[in-house]
Design a protein around this motif. Sequence first.
Motif, PDB file in Angstrom:
ATOM      1  N   GLU A 197       0.841  -1.184   0.000  1.00 45.43           N
ATOM      2  CA  GLU A 197       0.000   0.000   0.000  1.00 45.43           C
ATOM      3  C   GLU A 197       0.884   1.244   0.000  1.00 45.43           C
ATOM      4  OE1 GLU A 197      -3.444   0.442  -0.312  1.00 45.43           O
ATOM      5  OE2 GLU A 197      -2.567   2.439  -0.542  1.00 45.43           O
ATOM      6  N   HIS A 198       0.441   2.273  -0.732  1.00 49.07           N
ATOM      7  CA  HIS A 198       1.201   3.515  -0.785  1.00 49.07           C
ATOM      8  C   HIS A 198       0.776   4.507   0.289  1.00 49.07           C
ATOM      9  CE1 HIS A 198       4.044   3.163  -3.962  1.00 49.07           C
ATOM     10  NE2 HIS A 198       3.147   2.650  -4.780  1.00 49.07           N
ATOM     11  N   ASP A 199      -0.455   4.328   0.775  1.00 47.85           N
ATOM     12  CA  ASP A 199      -0.965   5.243   1.791  1.00 47.85           C
ATOM     13  C   ASP A 199      -0.255   4.937   3.122  1.00 47.85           C
ATOM     14  OD1 ASP A 199      -2.355   6.557   3.765  1.00 47.85           O
ATOM     15  OD2 ASP A 199      -4.293   6.328   2.764  1.00 47.85           O
ATOM     16  N   MET A 200       0.782   5.723   3.436  1.00 48.98           N
ATOM     17  CA  MET A 200       1.636   5.425   4.585  1.00 48.98           C
ATOM     18  C   MET A 200       0.885   5.516   5.904  1.00 48.98           C
ATOM     19  SD  MET A 200       4.429   4.234   4.057  1.00 48.98           S
ATOM     20  CE  MET A 200       4.673   3.644   2.422  1.00 48.98           C
ATOM     21  N   LYS A 201      -0.057   6.465   5.956  1.00 50.86           N
ATOM     22  CA  LYS A 201      -0.823   6.602   7.208  1.00 50.86           C
ATOM     23  C   LYS A 201      -1.542   5.296   7.509  1.00 50.86           C
ATOM     24  CE  LYS A 201      -2.292  10.927   6.250  1.00 50.86           C
ATOM     25  NZ  LYS A 201      -3.393  11.855   6.072  1.00 50.86           N
ATOM     26  N   MET A 202      -2.156   4.752   6.456  1.00 51.08           N
ATOM     27  CA  MET A 202      -2.886   3.501   6.613  1.00 51.08           C
ATOM     28  C   MET A 202      -1.932   2.375   7.009  1.00 51.08           C
ATOM     29  SD  MET A 202      -5.206   1.693   3.742  1.00 51.08           S
ATOM     30  CE  MET A 202      -5.607  -0.029   3.765  1.00 51.08           C
ATOM     31  N   VAL A 203      -0.789   2.294   6.330  1.00 51.68           N
ATOM     32  CA  VAL A 203       0.172   1.234   6.617  1.00 51.68           C
ATOM     33  C   VAL A 203       0.617   1.301   8.073  1.00 51.68           C
ATOM     34  CG1 VAL A 203       2.509   0.427   6.129  1.00 51.68           C
ATOM     35  CG2 VAL A 203       0.968   0.997   4.245  1.00 51.68           C
ATOM     36  N   MET A 204       0.981   2.499   8.523  1.00 49.55           N
ATOM     37  CA  MET A 204       1.486   2.655   9.894  1.00 49.55           C
ATOM     38  C   MET A 204       0.407   2.320  10.912  1.00 49.55           C
ATOM     39  SD  MET A 204       4.580   3.412   9.720  1.00 49.55           S
ATOM     40  CE  MET A 204       5.644   3.612   8.317  1.00 49.55           C
ATOM     41  N   ARG A 205      -0.836   2.617  10.560  1.00 53.65           N
ATOM     42  CA  ARG A 205      -1.935   2.420  11.486  1.00 53.65           C
ATOM     43  C   ARG A 205      -2.261   0.935  11.681  1.00 53.65           C
ATOM     44  NH1 ARG A 205      -5.254   6.253   9.320  1.00 53.65           N
ATOM     45  NH2 ARG A 205      -6.313   4.709   8.037  1.00 53.65           N
ATOM     46  N   ILE A 206      -2.312   0.178  10.594  1.00 51.11           N
ATOM     47  CA  ILE A 206      -2.859  -1.173  10.743  1.00 51.11           C
ATOM     48  C   ILE A 206      -1.819  -2.296  10.730  1.00 51.11           C
ATOM     49  CG2 ILE A 206      -5.050  -0.466   9.715  1.00 51.11           C
ATOM     50  CD1 ILE A 206      -4.338  -1.982   7.226  1.00 51.11           C
ATOM     51  N   SER A 207      -0.566  -2.009  10.352  1.00 49.16           N
ATOM     52  CA  SER A 207       0.389  -3.110  10.225  1.00 49.16           C
ATOM     53  C   SER A 207       0.930  -3.561  11.571  1.00 49.16           C
ATOM     54  CB  SER A 207       1.561  -2.685   9.346  1.00 49.16           C
ATOM     55  OG  SER A 207       1.088  -2.161   8.140  1.00 49.16           O
ATOM     56  N   ASN A 208       1.139  -4.879  11.717  1.00 47.22           N
ATOM     57  CA  ASN A 208       1.862  -5.388  12.867  1.00 47.22           C
ATOM     58  C   ASN A 208       3.354  -5.377  12.582  1.00 47.22           C
ATOM     59  OD1 ASN A 208      -0.701  -7.547  12.559  1.00 47.22           O
ATOM     60  ND2 ASN A 208      -0.507  -6.411  14.477  1.00 47.22           N
ATOM     61  N   HIS A 209       3.669  -5.487  11.292  1.00 44.89           N
ATOM     62  CA  HIS A 209       5.051  -5.688  10.905  1.00 44.89           C
ATOM     63  C   HIS A 209       5.214  -5.108   9.502  1.00 44.89           C
ATOM     64  CE1 HIS A 209       8.842  -7.931  11.390  1.00 44.89           C
ATOM     65  NE2 HIS A 209       8.791  -8.116  10.083  1.00 44.89           N
ATOM     66  N   ILE A 210       6.361  -4.497   9.223  1.00 45.28           N
ATOM     67  CA  ILE A 210       6.559  -3.892   7.912  1.00 45.28           C
ATOM     68  C   ILE A 210       7.876  -4.395   7.305  1.00 45.28           C
ATOM     69  CG2 ILE A 210       6.949  -1.728   6.660  1.00 45.28           C
ATOM     70  CD1 ILE A 210       5.122  -0.366   8.658  1.00 45.28           C
ATOM     71  N   VAL A 211       7.815  -4.747   6.022  1.00 43.11           N
ATOM     72  CA  VAL A 211       9.013  -5.148   5.286  1.00 43.11           C
ATOM     73  C   VAL A 211       9.285  -4.059   4.253  1.00 43.11           C
ATOM     74  CG1 VAL A 211       9.991  -6.851   3.700  1.00 43.11           C
ATOM     75  CG2 VAL A 211       8.509  -7.603   5.576  1.00 43.11           C
ATOM     76  N   VAL A 212      10.511  -3.541   4.230  1.00 39.99           N
ATOM     77  CA  VAL A 212      10.816  -2.452   3.302  1.00 39.99           C
ATOM     78  C   VAL A 212      11.698  -2.966   2.165  1.00 39.99           C
ATOM     79  CG1 VAL A 212      11.618  -0.078   3.089  1.00 39.99           C
ATOM     80  CG2 VAL A 212      10.816  -0.931   5.297  1.00 39.99           C
ATOM     81  N   LEU A 213      11.245  -2.741   0.949  1.00 39.16           N
ATOM     82  CA  LEU A 213      12.026  -3.132  -0.228  1.00 39.16           C
ATOM     83  C   LEU A 213      12.582  -1.891  -0.920  1.00 39.16           C
ATOM     84  CD1 LEU A 213       9.953  -5.831  -2.197  1.00 39.16           C
ATOM     85  CD2 LEU A 213      11.669  -6.178  -0.416  1.00 39.16           C
ATOM     86  N   ASP A 214      13.782  -2.033  -1.462  1.00 38.61           N
ATOM     87  CA  ASP A 214      14.308  -0.996  -2.345  1.00 38.61           C
ATOM     88  C   ASP A 214      15.158  -1.690  -3.397  1.00 38.61           C
ATOM     89  OD1 ASP A 214      14.753   1.500  -3.378  1.00 38.61           O
ATOM     90  OD2 ASP A 214      16.499   1.882  -2.090  1.00 38.61           O
ATOM     91  N   HIS A 215      14.953  -1.332  -4.647  1.00 40.83           N
ATOM     92  CA  HIS A 215      15.667  -1.977  -5.755  1.00 40.83           C
ATOM     93  C   HIS A 215      15.637  -3.495  -5.643  1.00 40.83           C
ATOM     94  CE1 HIS A 215      16.944   1.813  -7.295  1.00 40.83           C
ATOM     95  NE2 HIS A 215      17.507   2.157  -6.143  1.00 40.83           N
ATOM     96  N   GLY A 216      14.479  -4.040  -5.237  1.00 37.94           N
ATOM     97  CA  GLY A 216      14.316  -5.485  -5.215  1.00 37.94           C
ATOM     98  C   GLY A 216      14.900  -6.181  -3.996  1.00 37.94           C
ATOM     99  N   GLU A 217      15.516  -5.417  -3.087  1.00 37.30           N
ATOM    100  CA  GLU A 217      16.099  -6.060  -1.919  1.00 37.30           C
ATOM    101  C   GLU A 217      15.448  -5.567  -0.642  1.00 37.30           C
ATOM    102  OE1 GLU A 217      20.422  -6.766  -1.837  1.00 37.30           O
ATOM    103  OE2 GLU A 217      20.463  -5.639  -3.700  1.00 37.30           O
ATOM    104  N   LYS A 218      15.419  -6.463   0.363  1.00 37.21           N
ATOM    105  CA  LYS A 218      14.868  -6.057   1.653  1.00 37.21           C
ATOM    106  C   LYS A 218      15.919  -5.218   2.374  1.00 37.21           C
ATOM    107  CE  LYS A 218      14.518  -8.891   5.231  1.00 37.21           C
ATOM    108  NZ  LYS A 218      14.029 -10.060   5.997  1.00 37.21           N
ATOM    109  N   ILE A 219      15.557  -3.958   2.686  1.00 36.03           N
ATOM    110  CA  ILE A 219      16.551  -3.110   3.358  1.00 36.03           C
ATOM    111  C   ILE A 219      16.258  -2.953   4.838  1.00 36.03           C
ATOM    112  CG2 ILE A 219      17.243  -1.835   1.293  1.00 36.03           C
ATOM    113  CD1 ILE A 219      15.409   0.437   2.316  1.00 36.03           C
TER     114      ILE A 219
END
Lengths: 261, 318, 290
Positions: free
Chosen positions: A208-230
């Motif tokens: 999801e691109h809506d960061m407010k929503m992501v921060m509100r409902i996620s238990n855990h977040i995985v961040v990708l950049d250029h195909g890799e988990k950062i």
Amino acid sequence: MSLLAVEGLGIRFGGLHAVKDVGFSLKAGEIVSVIGPNGAGKTTLFNMISGVYTPGSGRVLLEGEDVTGLDPYLLARRGLSRTFQNLQIFQAMTVLENVMSGFHLRERGPVLADLFALPGSRRRSREAEEGARRLLARVGLERAAEREAGALSYGALKRLEIARALALEPKILLLDEPAAGCNAVETEEIDHLIAEVAAEGTAILLVEHDMKMVMRISNHIVVLDHGEKIAEGDPAAVSRDPRVIEAYLGAQAQESTHAHG
Amino acid sequence: MKLSAKHSTLLLLALIIALAPIFFPSAYYFRIGSVVFVNAVAVVGIVILTGYAGQISLGHAGFSGIGGYACALAPVHLGLHPALAAVLGAVVSGVMAYLVGRPILRLKGYYLAVASLGFGILVSMVLANETAITGGPDGIKVADLGLRTLLADAGVPLTNAQFWYAFSGICLLIGSWLALNLHDSPTGRALRALHGSEIAARTVGVDVARAKVTAFVISAVYASVAGSLIALQNRMITPDVAGYMHSIEMVTMAVLGGAGSVLGAILGATILTLLPQALTVFQQYEQIMLGLVMMLVMIFMREGLLPSLTALVRGRGE
Amino acid sequence: MTELLQFLLSGITVGAVYALVALGFTIIYNASDVVNFAQGEFVMLGGMITVFAYKAGLPIPVAALFAILLTAAIGVAFNRVAIETARGAPVVSLIIITIGASIFIQGVAQVVFGKELHRLPSFSGDDPIRILEATILPQSFWVIGGAMVVFVGLWLFFTRTLLGRAVLATSNNRVAAQLVGINTGFVMTLSFGLSAGIGALAGVLITPITLTSYQVGIALALKGFAGAMLGGMGNPKGALIGGLMLGLLESVTAGYLSSQYKDAVAFVVILAVLFAMPQGLFGRKATERV
């Protein structure tokens, strides 16, 4: 044990690593979000987990069982369901029929019974219809049931896709930008819906691109950049992570130079 | 009680079949009517394949050939009653469709079109060349179905043309009933789903390859039955029934009327059967007309005549 | 041995024609993803227009050039009127449109040119040339040579010219090609013109050997298509090799097995390729985008 585990997943398109060595896991009732700048490989990751692409490396485990590269219909039978970033609606079918198709695994039977409209076939259709109407009510589309799906607004189609995915009663639900193109009210509705579904024990993987929503409902977040988990962690930790900030700010900086250039 | 869409369609069809003879200027029209119905039976099969499941076959006449020659050959060589021979033809067609379709329907796009085209042409070549068995290009005689005599004995005397009008009309009603049942059944929804979005159909659990084979086999049986009806009605059959042009005509009839709807397909079959009759004076322009109709409808009315016209009327009404 | 050599020579001659038809398919398929079932009609038109222009008093080279240009123009018009207008239509519709065009062109040809067979004199006489024990018609050299010139010319065009590379880029990714400023509409026009012109040339070259009539197109289209499938749809090298292989298979079948089933070879090949190796000999595997 985790419901869904991804280990070292990667794929190349024409020599380019679209996704490289990504791993994480999901437990029942958990909401995990995958975030990252545009082109970070989020949808590609989804397509590999859901069997649309065959991964070049790594494994996908469903309840401990290796399901890497299985066709989506076989994954559906094991309880994995998804929605699409660029809607995949059955345009020529009614809204109701779209959701009924989500009951396919429970309503299917002998073809001859369907051809001759035998009582068993009609009963299965009726049950699917009842279930579908309940789901339509849940996403607020009950009044559009008889309309052709192609005639619905974008936001409504997003909710229709979620209803169709829920019809499978999935153990794991992959949502690819469920709130994209939706207004604030609709986003909040989807927000509640996701939380509700998770509370019932479904594991949810969210892009999801809506960061407010992501921060509100996620238990855990995985961040990708250029195909890799950062980075990964809970929302608070991730939002403080310097690598994440750099990835996002870097992307923004690039975009603004583009705009000015 | 309000009639469902299925029942009102069937009722409308039954009324047209039953009442049309009132307006027939001569007995010849019974013959034309039965040709329309037989074509429509094959085209309803195409509706299931193309309209529901979104797959295209350019070789369905091959199955009509199997159905037709089964009626000619099985009574002679196996001693079967012509009616059972038609059933045998349908079974053989279904099995052939399964064998041809299973490996190919895993592929996408135009592959089925090409494979079915190859299959259809091979069938028509065998029928034309194996003269010792099939009688070659001149065709072969077919035994009498015998039902008309039975009816006459039971006190219902019909002329040959009247009998075949009624018989093929009833076959069309049954074929339409089955196709309409399928439309709103779990299998029908799976077929239409894969037409709408193959990838989404897979994610809701539809075994797409299997669903396509199902549609291919069912439509092959329709084509086979139509071929049997042609053979039994004409009391003879030629390899033309399996020809490339016949396959193309079937698809054109279906898409002209509207491949998605049974009624539309029947309309398409009616128009394309009657058009050459009406244009006998312009016979040499028949191909030009057919080609032009195919192009124009697909470019400007992608849904086909009936759905496009319905949409137009609804648009006006609002 | 003599027999086999004879079959090989005639196989290469028809194979060269199939290769040209297959190449025509490939060019249009690459530019637009359309499988053009009217490809055989271009071949028919090429031969037919040459015959009539020749009868009208034009020398053969001029008549042939006129036929090729006119057919290319018809190809371009077909793209403009039908294919571009129907852009975005599903595969089923596009297939029916091209089949409709094929039937339409045949119908017009039947009215304009009549139903009878038409002949065209050979370009360099009819005295067979002996190779070892076998013989070959001078016209066969024209066919084989013509095909070679086209393939080499196109290879140069696609690899050495900017325009050719633009066509290749468009076939790889239409949207990306548009983004880098390639006029994809023009590429489509060019592809249809080129493809129709190549088909017409094949028709011009083969007519002195096989004669022509309004209905030769369908069989040629189907066989050229089988050649393209065998070689791998979308690959020009595959079109060449697939077409030649099909021609050889046909003439060997006709010679050793059955001349009745010579025409069945193409369809057996189509089915066999689809069953065993759907990508053909040189085809590329596509990844589906969602």
